[in-house]
Design a protein around this motif. Structure first.
Motif: not given
Ligand code: ATP
Ligand code: ZN
Length: 296
Positions: A12, A15-16, A54-56, A75, A168, A170
């Motif tokens: 990624q 992001g997280r 991006r993770d998706d 997920n 989601l 946490s």
């Molecule tokens: P991107 O810009 O890469 O699409 P995103 O907004 O889809 O980022 P993030 O919010 O960074 O994704 O979350 C990445 C992953 O972190 C999630 O798919 C999930 O596996 C994990 N994660 C852990 N805790 C949480 C949470 N509270 N909410 C969402 N995702 C979480």
């Protein structure tokens, strides 16, 4: 000309999961140029190219063999597989990574008369996970309307877009601050290393090498090196207390017949309780130190 074959991994970009995924590669001794705004980082000291995306998008990178490895939440992978199994069936979860832990849950507004899944019959559910939610509802013989939202799912009930949500979670703080109560966990998730069906033998070898480094990093992270002095006659008791250690090294202490030095690698956490128990069994000068690298 560089004809060397290179392994490609997608992580990624931001992001997280971004920082931990990059750190994991660094702990494996892989040096990367730091510029984060580019799509691709090449490692100079390992035949590895790192795609920052991006993770998706990671499942598609793997399905089309642009990359052979990816780090993403279970997920995301399971959702893609639930929606289009034909395209993503060849992607395998190789290694759980122990970070990015969360769960995909159904949550209802406070005051919603929830009495098991049957309460969702005929309701509207907002989610970004229509594949996983749909499969879960079908498996439980519930028919409900799924409204797909890309973000801010938790506001759907307040804005009357949906009766309940599936999102989601946490810590659960977001749910609480939006007046929602978690009722059912559909999936427990963490970051995983995902691999595609690697056909090339050289690339497969590079992949094995990287995976064995990752496993070594994981083992080292949970292991401790413990050193102590033990009365010779309570050595057996001391060994029995050492958590998850194989044969410890026992060495004489100069000028002491009644004491020996014991060194051991413990592959489980060494807590204060353990140290106090060692002391109670006569050990002294107890030192617990972290291990940086470990390879059998
Ligand atoms: P991107 O810009 O890469 O699409 P995103 O907004 O889809 O980022 P993030 O919010 O960074 O994704 O979350 C990445 C992953 O972190 C999630 O798919 C999930 O596996 C994990 N994660 C852990 N805790 C949480 C949470 N509270 N909410 C969402 N995702 C979480
Ligand atoms: Zn995403």
């Amino acid at each position: 000309m560089d004809s060397e074959k290179r392994l490609k991994i997608a992580i990624q970009k931001s992001g997280r999961l971004a920082d931990m995924s990059l750190q994991l590669l660094e702990k494996c001794g892989i040096q990367l140029s730091k510029s984060r705004d580019q799509l691709l980082c090449r490692s100079q000291n390992f035949p590895l190219d790192v795609f920052l995306v991006r993770d998706d998008d990671i499942p598609a990178f793997l399905a089309t063999d642009v990359c052979q490895l990816g780090v993403l939440g279970q997920n995301v992978l399971r959702e893609k597989q639930a929606v289009d199994n034909g395209k993503f069936v060849g992607l395998v979860e190789e290694l759980p990574l122990g970070y990015g832990r969360c769960r995909l849950s159904i949550a209802v507004p406070q005051g919603f008369a929830y009495d098991g899944l049957a309460s969702l019959q005929g309701k509207t559910i907002a989610t970004s996970y229509k594949g996983l939610l749909g499969a879960y509802l079908t498996a439980n013989n519930i028919s409900a309307d799924i409204v797909t939202m890309e973000g801010a799912v938790e506001v759907a009930p307040r804005t009357h877009l949906a009766d309940v949500i599936c999102d989601l979670v946490s810590t659960g703080n977001t749910l609480i601050s939006n007046g929602l109560v978690e009722t059912d966990v559909i999936l427990q998730s963490e970051a995983v290393l995902v691999k595609n069906q690697i056909a090339d033998a050289e690339i497969a070898q590079l992949c094995d090498k990287l995976m064995s480094r990752i496993k070594a990093v994981q083992r080292a992270a949970q292991s401790r090196y413990i050193m102590l002095n033990s009365p010779t006659d309570s050595l057996a008791a001391i060994k029995a207390v050492l958590p998850g250690s194989q044969s410890p090294t026992v060495m004489p202490l100069q000028g002491r017949d009644d004491m020996v030095a014991v060194h051991a690698v413990c592959e489980e956490g060494v807590f204060w309780d353990t140290m106090e128990e060692l002391k109670a069994n006569g050990a002294n000068s107890i030192l617990v130190v972290p291990i940086e690298k470990m390879l059998d």
